[in-house]
Design a protein around this motif. Structure first.
Motif, PDB file in Angstrom:
ATOM      1  N   SER A   1       7.619  -4.159   8.921  1.00  0.00           N
ATOM      2  CA  SER A   1       6.550  -3.231   9.299  1.00  0.00           C
ATOM      3  C   SER A   1       5.410  -3.346   8.311  1.00  0.00           C
ATOM      4  CB  SER A   1       7.065  -1.781   9.284  1.00  0.00           C
ATOM      5  OG  SER A   1       8.153  -1.628  10.155  1.00  0.00           O
ATOM      6  N   ARG A   2       4.239  -3.086   8.805  1.00  0.00           N
ATOM      7  CA  ARG A   2       3.082  -3.116   7.927  1.00  0.00           C
ATOM      8  C   ARG A   2       3.156  -1.954   6.938  1.00  0.00           C
ATOM      9  NH1 ARG A   2      -2.825  -2.178   8.204  1.00  0.00           N
ATOM     10  NH2 ARG A   2      -2.545  -0.948  10.088  1.00  0.00           N
ATOM     11  N   LEU A   3       2.969  -2.276   5.664  1.00  0.00           N
ATOM     12  CA  LEU A   3       2.914  -1.252   4.616  1.00  0.00           C
ATOM     13  C   LEU A   3       1.436  -0.975   4.389  1.00  0.00           C
ATOM     14  CD1 LEU A   3       4.384   0.488   2.494  1.00  0.00           C
ATOM     15  CD2 LEU A   3       4.247  -1.487   0.946  1.00  0.00           C
ATOM     16  N   ILE A   4       0.954   0.099   4.966  1.00  0.00           N
ATOM     17  CA  ILE A   4      -0.477   0.398   4.954  1.00  0.00           C
ATOM     18  C   ILE A   4      -0.932   0.830   3.565  1.00  0.00           C
ATOM     19  CG2 ILE A   4      -2.250   1.909   5.952  1.00  0.00           C
ATOM     20  CD1 ILE A   4      -0.416   1.922   8.521  1.00  0.00           C
ATOM     21  N   SER A   5      -0.108   1.622   2.898  1.00  0.00           N
ATOM     22  CA  SER A   5      -0.444   2.026   1.529  1.00  0.00           C
ATOM     23  C   SER A   5       0.833   2.349   0.777  1.00  0.00           C
ATOM     24  CB  SER A   5      -1.393   3.228   1.531  1.00  0.00           C
ATOM     25  OG  SER A   5      -0.734   4.363   2.062  1.00  0.00           O
ATOM     26  N   GLY A   6       0.720   2.323  -0.532  1.00  0.00           N
ATOM     27  CA  GLY A   6       1.849   2.645  -1.391  1.00  0.00           C
ATOM     28  C   GLY A   6       2.690   1.436  -1.726  1.00  0.00           C
ATOM     29  N   GLN A   7       3.767   1.709  -2.428  1.00  0.00           N
ATOM     30  CA  GLN A   7       4.662   0.645  -2.881  1.00  0.00           C
ATOM     31  C   GLN A   7       6.095   0.994  -2.516  1.00  0.00           C
ATOM     32  OE1 GLN A   7       3.908   0.611  -7.102  1.00  0.00           O
ATOM     33  NE2 GLN A   7       2.274  -0.905  -6.889  1.00  0.00           N
ATOM     34  N   VAL A   8       6.857  -0.045  -2.237  1.00  0.00           N
ATOM     35  CA  VAL A   8       8.286   0.138  -1.991  1.00  0.00           C
ATOM     36  C   VAL A   8       9.059  -0.684  -3.012  1.00  0.00           C
ATOM     37  CG1 VAL A   8       8.009   0.572   0.493  1.00  0.00           C
ATOM     38  CG2 VAL A   8       8.414  -1.770  -0.329  1.00  0.00           C
ATOM     39  N   SER A   9      10.321  -0.324  -3.179  1.00  0.00           N
ATOM     40  CA  SER A   9      11.211  -1.123  -4.017  1.00  0.00           C
ATOM     41  C   SER A   9      12.394  -1.544  -3.161  1.00  0.00           C
ATOM     42  CB  SER A   9      11.678  -0.324  -5.241  1.00  0.00           C
ATOM     43  OG  SER A   9      12.424   0.805  -4.829  1.00  0.00           O
ATOM     44  N   TYR A  10      13.031  -2.615  -3.590  1.00  0.00           N
ATOM     45  CA  TYR A  10      14.175  -3.135  -2.849  1.00  0.00           C
ATOM     46  C   TYR A  10      15.418  -3.078  -3.716  1.00  0.00           C
ATOM     47  CZ  TYR A  10      10.723  -4.738   0.473  1.00  0.00           C
ATOM     48  OH  TYR A  10       9.709  -4.761   1.386  1.00  0.00           O
ATOM     49  N   VAL A  11      16.505  -2.670  -3.118  1.00  0.00           N
ATOM     50  CA  VAL A  11      17.779  -2.606  -3.827  1.00  0.00           C
ATOM     51  C   VAL A  11      18.207  -4.010  -4.207  1.00  0.00           C
ATOM     52  CG1 VAL A  11      20.206  -1.972  -3.638  1.00  0.00           C
ATOM     53  CG2 VAL A  11      18.448  -0.536  -2.602  1.00  0.00           C
ATOM     54  N   THR A  12      18.104  -4.921  -3.281  1.00  0.00           N
ATOM     55  CA  THR A  12      18.372  -6.331  -3.533  1.00  0.00           C
ATOM     56  C   THR A  12      17.210  -7.117  -2.950  1.00  0.00           C
ATOM     57  OG1 THR A  12      19.586  -6.582  -1.466  1.00  0.00           O
ATOM     58  CG2 THR A  12      20.869  -6.075  -3.428  1.00  0.00           C
ATOM     59  N   GLN A  13      17.018  -8.301  -3.441  1.00  0.00           N
ATOM     60  CA  GLN A  13      15.938  -9.136  -2.929  1.00  0.00           C
ATOM     61  C   GLN A  13      16.260  -9.522  -1.482  1.00  0.00           C
ATOM     62  OE1 GLN A  13      13.090  -9.783  -4.506  1.00  0.00           O
ATOM     63  NE2 GLN A  13      12.372 -10.808  -2.668  1.00  0.00           N
TER      64      GLN A  13
ATOM     65  N   PRO B   1      11.813  -2.004   6.026  1.00  0.00           N
ATOM     66  CA  PRO B   1      12.349  -0.651   5.870  1.00  0.00           C
ATOM     67  C   PRO B   1      13.864  -0.569   5.766  1.00  0.00           C
ATOM     68  CG  PRO B   1      10.609  -0.649   7.502  1.00  0.00           C
ATOM     69  CD  PRO B   1      10.895  -2.099   7.174  1.00  0.00           C
ATOM     70  N   CYS B   2      14.588  -1.556   6.285  1.00  0.00           N
ATOM     71  CA  CYS B   2      16.059  -1.473   6.247  1.00  0.00           C
ATOM     72  C   CYS B   2      16.608  -1.584   4.836  1.00  0.00           C
ATOM     73  CB  CYS B   2      16.694  -2.517   7.158  1.00  0.00           C
ATOM     74  SG  CYS B   2      16.563  -4.218   6.556  1.00  0.00           S
ATOM     75  N   VAL B   3      15.849  -2.164   3.910  1.00  0.00           N
ATOM     76  CA  VAL B   3      16.340  -2.306   2.537  1.00  0.00           C
ATOM     77  C   VAL B   3      15.323  -1.783   1.516  1.00  0.00           C
ATOM     78  CG1 VAL B   3      17.989  -4.164   2.937  1.00  0.00           C
ATOM     79  CG2 VAL B   3      15.578  -4.724   2.562  1.00  0.00           C
ATOM     80  N   ALA B   4      14.297  -1.074   2.003  1.00  0.00           N
ATOM     81  CA  ALA B   4      13.238  -0.579   1.118  1.00  0.00           C
ATOM     82  C   ALA B   4      13.359   0.921   0.911  1.00  0.00           C
ATOM     83  CB  ALA B   4      11.867  -0.910   1.711  1.00  0.00           C
ATOM     84  N   ARG B   5      12.913   1.309  -0.263  1.00  0.00           N
ATOM     85  CA  ARG B   5      12.794   2.728  -0.600  1.00  0.00           C
ATOM     86  C   ARG B   5      11.390   2.947  -1.135  1.00  0.00           C
ATOM     87  NH1 ARG B   5      18.440   2.651  -3.777  1.00  0.00           N
ATOM     88  NH2 ARG B   5      19.807   2.894  -1.994  1.00  0.00           N
ATOM     89  N   PRO B   6      10.835   4.134  -0.970  1.00  0.00           N
ATOM     90  CA  PRO B   6       9.466   4.339  -1.462  1.00  0.00           C
ATOM     91  C   PRO B   6       9.429   4.350  -2.981  1.00  0.00           C
ATOM     92  CG  PRO B   6      10.382   6.403  -0.665  1.00  0.00           C
ATOM     93  CD  PRO B   6      11.384   5.325  -0.319  1.00  0.00           C
ATOM     94  N   GLY B   7       8.465   3.609  -3.539  1.00  0.00           N
ATOM     95  CA  GLY B   7       8.245   3.635  -4.981  1.00  0.00           C
ATOM     96  C   GLY B   7       7.071   4.523  -5.322  1.00  0.00           C
ATOM     97  N   SER B   8       6.417   5.047  -4.284  1.00  0.00           N
ATOM     98  CA  SER B   8       5.283   5.963  -4.408  1.00  0.00           C
ATOM     99  C   SER B   8       5.115   6.569  -3.019  1.00  0.00           C
ATOM    100  CB  SER B   8       4.019   5.184  -4.803  1.00  0.00           C
ATOM    101  OG  SER B   8       3.633   4.313  -3.734  1.00  0.00           O
ATOM    102  N   ALA B   9       4.091   7.386  -2.848  1.00  0.00           N
ATOM    103  CA  ALA B   9       3.779   7.836  -1.486  1.00  0.00           C
ATOM    104  C   ALA B   9       3.443   6.587  -0.685  1.00  0.00           C
ATOM    105  CB  ALA B   9       2.597   8.794  -1.515  1.00  0.00           C
ATOM    106  N   VAL B  10       3.988   6.495   0.511  1.00  0.00           N
ATOM    107  CA  VAL B  10       3.774   5.304   1.320  1.00  0.00           C
ATOM    108  C   VAL B  10       3.350   5.681   2.735  1.00  0.00           C
ATOM    109  CG1 VAL B  10       5.410   3.832   0.051  1.00  0.00           C
ATOM    110  CG2 VAL B  10       6.202   5.132   2.031  1.00  0.00           C
ATOM    111  N   THR B  11       2.596   4.775   3.334  1.00  0.00           N
ATOM    112  CA  THR B  11       2.277   4.861   4.760  1.00  0.00           C
ATOM    113  C   THR B  11       2.762   3.594   5.401  1.00  0.00           C
ATOM    114  OG1 THR B  11       0.347   6.252   4.362  1.00  0.00           O
ATOM    115  CG2 THR B  11       0.460   5.117   6.486  1.00  0.00           C
ATOM    116  N   VAL B  12       3.637   3.727   6.386  1.00  0.00           N
ATOM    117  CA  VAL B  12       4.248   2.589   7.065  1.00  0.00           C
ATOM    118  C   VAL B  12       3.846   2.649   8.533  1.00  0.00           C
ATOM    119  CG1 VAL B  12       6.451   1.510   7.698  1.00  0.00           C
ATOM    120  CG2 VAL B  12       6.211   2.646   5.488  1.00  0.00           C
ATOM    121  N   GLU B  13       3.554   1.475   9.093  1.00  0.00           N
ATOM    122  CA  GLU B  13       3.208   1.403  10.515  1.00  0.00           C
ATOM    123  C   GLU B  13       4.504   1.487  11.323  1.00  0.00           C
ATOM    124  OE1 GLU B  13       0.026   1.124  11.907  1.00  0.00           O
ATOM    125  OE2 GLU B  13       1.160   1.608  13.703  1.00  0.00           O
ATOM    126  N   ALA B  14       4.882   2.635  11.681  1.00  0.00           N
ATOM    127  CA  ALA B  14       6.101   2.839  12.497  1.00  0.00           C
ATOM    128  C   ALA B  14       6.007   4.167  13.198  1.00  0.00           C
ATOM    129  CB  ALA B  14       7.348   2.796  11.638  1.00  0.00           C
TER     130      ALA B  14
END
Ligand code: FES
Length: 129
Positions: free
Chosen positions: A92-104, A116-129
């Protein structure tokens, strides 16, 4: 077996990047929450997650394994396949913010997108979904 073995390896000190596994069917292996720098203090470090297409803005509580699980729990429609960062179906498009991944993730993520299936927000985020 994988549900027991994978978290045990991480708990024994094996770096998460070195733990590889395959999930056949819906991913059921839960890895420990990485240190994202987000506080566990209520009201602090709980970023807002905005799902733009769905028009939903929600507060990340830290109890979900991923943005996909978080969105699904709140009724946001998200595409998904492997649920483990391999297939790219959830990209999905990450419009703003940052995500982190548990594993690469194994899937090559397009610039400005996230899995999104392996991402968590690292800040406030806007996702196209
Ligand atoms: S569902 Fe396959 S990469 Fe996210």
């Amino acid at each position: 077996m994988m549900q027991e073995l994978v978290p045990a390896l991480v708990n024994w000190g094996v770096p998460q990047a070195d733990v590889r596994f395959e999930a056949f069917g819906p991913a059921t292996v839960q890895l420990p929450m990485p240190n994202t720098g987000l506080s566990s203090v209520p009201g602090v470090g709980r970023p807002e997650v905005h799902f733009r297409r769905s028009g939903r803005t929600l507060t990340w509580e830290g109890r979900d394994e991923s943005l996909l699980e978080f969105g699904e729990r709140h009724g946001v429609a998200l595409e998904a396949g492997c649920r483990s960062g391999c297939c790219g179906a959830c990209e999905s498009r990450l419009i703003s913010g940052q995500v982190s991944y548990v594993t690469q993730p194994d899937h090559n993520i397009l610039p400005g997108h996230c899995l999104p299936c392996v991402a968590r927000p690292g800040s406030a985020v806007t996702v196209e979904a």
